[in-house]
Design a protein around this motif. Structure first.
Motif, PDB file in Angstrom:
ATOM      1  N   VAL A 120      44.702  24.373   4.535  1.00 29.45           N
ATOM      2  CA  VAL A 120      45.185  23.609   5.683  1.00 29.45           C
ATOM      3  C   VAL A 120      45.926  22.372   5.191  1.00 29.45           C
ATOM      4  CG1 VAL A 120      43.402  24.385   7.297  1.00 29.45           C
ATOM      5  CG2 VAL A 120      42.971  22.381   5.831  1.00 29.45           C
ATOM      6  N   ARG A 121      46.636  21.756   6.108  1.00 28.08           N
ATOM      7  CA  ARG A 121      47.326  20.505   5.784  1.00 28.08           C
ATOM      8  C   ARG A 121      47.173  19.552   6.970  1.00 28.08           C
ATOM      9  NH1 ARG A 121      51.293  24.293   6.959  1.00 28.08           N
ATOM     10  NH2 ARG A 121      52.659  23.726   8.728  1.00 28.08           N
ATOM     11  N   PRO A 122      47.320  18.266   6.733  1.00 22.80           N
ATOM     12  CA  PRO A 122      47.203  17.292   7.822  1.00 22.80           C
ATOM     13  C   PRO A 122      48.140  17.618   8.980  1.00 22.80           C
ATOM     14  CG  PRO A 122      47.193  16.176   5.718  1.00 22.80           C
ATOM     15  CD  PRO A 122      47.515  17.613   5.428  1.00 22.80           C
ATOM     16  N   GLY A 123      47.616  17.421  10.191  1.00 19.00           N
ATOM     17  CA  GLY A 123      48.373  17.721  11.384  1.00 19.00           C
ATOM     18  C   GLY A 123      48.019  19.054  12.002  1.00 19.00           C
ATOM     19  N   GLN A 124      47.288  19.879  11.252  1.00 20.90           N
ATOM     20  CA  GLN A 124      46.900  21.181  11.777  1.00 20.90           C
ATOM     21  C   GLN A 124      45.541  21.106  12.473  1.00 20.90           C
ATOM     22  OE1 GLN A 124      47.385  23.743   8.194  1.00 20.90           O
ATOM     23  NE2 GLN A 124      49.115  24.657   9.306  1.00 20.90           N
ATOM     24  N   ARG A 125      45.230  22.184  13.202  1.00 19.04           N
ATOM     25  CA  ARG A 125      43.946  22.311  13.871  1.00 19.04           C
ATOM     26  C   ARG A 125      43.277  23.599  13.417  1.00 19.04           C
ATOM     27  NH1 ARG A 125      40.580  20.817  17.658  1.00 19.04           N
ATOM     28  NH2 ARG A 125      39.444  22.423  18.819  1.00 19.04           N
ATOM     29  N   ALA A 126      42.009  23.502  13.103  1.00 19.83           N
ATOM     30  CA  ALA A 126      41.218  24.667  12.695  1.00 19.83           C
ATOM     31  C   ALA A 126      40.171  24.965  13.754  1.00 19.83           C
ATOM     32  CB  ALA A 126      40.539  24.392  11.358  1.00 19.83           C
ATOM     33  N   GLU A 127      40.000  26.249  14.068  1.00 20.21           N
ATOM     34  CA  GLU A 127      38.991  26.645  15.049  1.00 20.21           C
ATOM     35  C   GLU A 127      38.344  27.958  14.628  1.00 20.21           C
ATOM     36  OE1 GLU A 127      38.859  26.207  19.678  1.00 20.21           O
ATOM     37  OE2 GLU A 127      39.860  28.110  19.226  1.00 20.21           O
ATOM     38  N   ALA A 128      37.018  27.989  14.663  1.00 24.78           N
ATOM     39  CA  ALA A 128      36.265  29.195  14.346  1.00 24.78           C
ATOM     40  C   ALA A 128      35.624  29.733  15.614  1.00 24.78           C
ATOM     41  CB  ALA A 128      35.190  28.889  13.310  1.00 24.78           C
ATOM     42  N   LEU A 129      35.589  31.057  15.724  1.00 22.75           N
ATOM     43  CA  LEU A 129      34.987  31.732  16.869  1.00 22.75           C
ATOM     44  C   LEU A 129      33.897  32.662  16.363  1.00 22.75           C
ATOM     45  CD1 LEU A 129      35.020  32.432  19.929  1.00 22.75           C
ATOM     46  CD2 LEU A 129      36.689  34.224  19.363  1.00 22.75           C
ATOM     47  N   PHE A 130      32.674  32.426  16.833  1.00 25.65           N
ATOM     48  CA  PHE A 130      31.518  33.210  16.411  1.00 25.65           C
ATOM     49  C   PHE A 130      31.035  34.085  17.559  1.00 25.65           C
ATOM     50  CE2 PHE A 130      31.720  29.492  13.768  1.00 25.65           C
ATOM     51  CZ  PHE A 130      31.281  29.888  12.518  1.00 25.65           C
ATOM     52  N   ASP A 131      30.825  35.357  17.254  1.00 28.61           N
ATOM     53  CA  ASP A 131      30.279  36.307  18.233  1.00 28.61           C
ATOM     54  C   ASP A 131      31.112  36.369  19.515  1.00 28.61           C
ATOM     55  OD1 ASP A 131      28.418  38.285  18.810  1.00 28.61           O
ATOM     56  OD2 ASP A 131      27.002  36.916  19.758  1.00 28.61           O
ATOM     57  N   GLY A 132      32.384  36.058  19.397  1.00 24.12           N
ATOM     58  CA  GLY A 132      33.281  36.152  20.526  1.00 24.12           C
ATOM     59  C   GLY A 132      33.092  35.110  21.613  1.00 24.12           C
ATOM     60  N   LYS A 133      32.195  34.135  21.374  1.00 20.73           N
ATOM     61  CA  LYS A 133      31.899  33.188  22.455  1.00 20.73           C
ATOM     62  C   LYS A 133      31.592  31.760  22.013  1.00 20.73           C
ATOM     63  CE  LYS A 133      27.162  34.977  22.370  1.00 20.73           C
ATOM     64  NZ  LYS A 133      26.168  35.810  23.062  1.00 20.73           N
ATOM     65  N   ILE A 134      31.249  31.549  20.758  1.00 18.53           N
ATOM     66  CA  ILE A 134      30.900  30.206  20.287  1.00 18.53           C
ATOM     67  C   ILE A 134      32.076  29.642  19.505  1.00 18.53           C
ATOM     68  CG2 ILE A 134      29.286  28.794  18.969  1.00 18.53           C
ATOM     69  CD1 ILE A 134      27.227  31.028  19.280  1.00 18.53           C
ATOM     70  N   ARG A 135      32.665  28.555  19.991  1.00 15.67           N
ATOM     71  CA  ARG A 135      33.826  27.974  19.360  1.00 15.67           C
ATOM     72  C   ARG A 135      33.488  26.647  18.673  1.00 15.67           C
ATOM     73  NH1 ARG A 135      38.591  30.447  20.753  1.00 15.67           N
ATOM     74  NH2 ARG A 135      38.441  31.903  22.517  1.00 15.67           N
ATOM     75  N   VAL A 136      34.058  26.459  17.502  1.00 16.28           N
ATOM     76  CA  VAL A 136      33.909  25.205  16.765  1.00 16.28           C
ATOM     77  C   VAL A 136      35.303  24.813  16.277  1.00 16.28           C
ATOM     78  CG1 VAL A 136      32.698  23.967  14.941  1.00 16.28           C
ATOM     79  CG2 VAL A 136      31.688  26.048  15.915  1.00 16.28           C
TER      80      VAL A 136
END
Length: 260
Positions: free
Chosen positions: A237-253
């Protein structure tokens, strides 16, 4: 292993580079060739740093390097002041001219570990919570992952923080190994996987951590977190980006990536 003068010099150089947010174009000394040397550097850096450790990241050692380095995992500290609540959508700083990545991970929280011996099944007895999360990997040395696991471990295991996602309700009975996980950068999916390929899974990471920290005479107080390993891969990743993880199709971080 007691730290030598060379270990001390490397530890101080990494601490200075992290504090000044300046890149290291070369490794600051002789590259460690064993995990014992790497952890001697890491232990000295932790002592010099002075901040409280709130958790540990665990990463995998490539199969073709297991025999050379004597194990299949490595670890590094996660400091309390770099652990952030994901519900606040935190901004996670990285070394823009170094290495930076985001990783979707399962996080285990230790209760009372004590002195008993554990195996892959009984280690669950000392886990009190299982959460979702994102590990932020970053080092002022851009080539941190290109010279083997001992080099990676020597600079805090390439860790720069942790984003705490929601707990997994009913984790004791959940099929964590087969839980689908996706990782997106700026809304574009960059990885999708389950934990079936992660050696013996997140509880294996907890077992490894207990054993390696005991060998290093490091206590594991209740509340210590284990970031159990990248599930979908190591996504730069680089500054300015957004990271998002999705667990079990319903839990977002999620989190945003910033620079200093």
């Amino acid at each position: 292993m007691p730290a030598t003068a060379d270990h001390e010099n490397v530890a101080r150089a990494f601490l200075a580079a992290r504090a000044k947010k300046t890149p290291l174009t070369l490794y600051p000394g002789a590259m460690p060739q064993t995990m014992a040397d790497a952890y001697a550097i890491q232990d000295r850096a932790i002592a010099l740093d002075g901040r409280r450790v709130g958790g540990w990241k665990v990463g995998r050692i490539a199969p073709d390097l297991v025999d050379r380095y004597g194990g299949n995992r490595l670890t590094g500290p996660i400091f309390v002041d770099e652990i952030h609540d994901g519900s606040a959508q935190p901004a996670m700083p990285v070394y823009a001219d170094g290495f930076a990545a985001a990783e979707a991970e399962i996080l285990l929280c230790f209760g009372e570990v004590g002195t008993r011996d554990y195996d892959i099944d009984s280690v669950r007895d000392c886990i009190v919570d299982v959460r979702t999360g994102i590990e932020i990997a970053s080092s002022p040395f851009p080539e941190i992952n290109r010279h083997g696991p001992a080099v990676t471990a020597s600079d805090y295991g390439n860790n720069k923080g942790l984003v705490l996602g929601p707990s997994i309700v009913g984790w004791q009975d959940a099929d964590l190994i087969r839980m689908p996980v996706e990782m997106a950068i700026d809304g574009e999916t960059v990885g999708a996987a389950t934990m079936e390929a992660m050696l013996d899974g997140p509880f294996g990471s907890a077992l490894f951590l207990i054993e390696i920290l005991r060998a290093r005479d490091i206590a594991i107080p209740p509340g210590t977190l284990v970031s159990a390993g990248a599930i979908t891969g190591i996504h730069e990743v680089r500054p300015g980006q957004r990271a998002e993880a999705l667990f079990d199709g319903k839990i977002r971080v999620g989190c945003s990536i910033t620079s200093y």
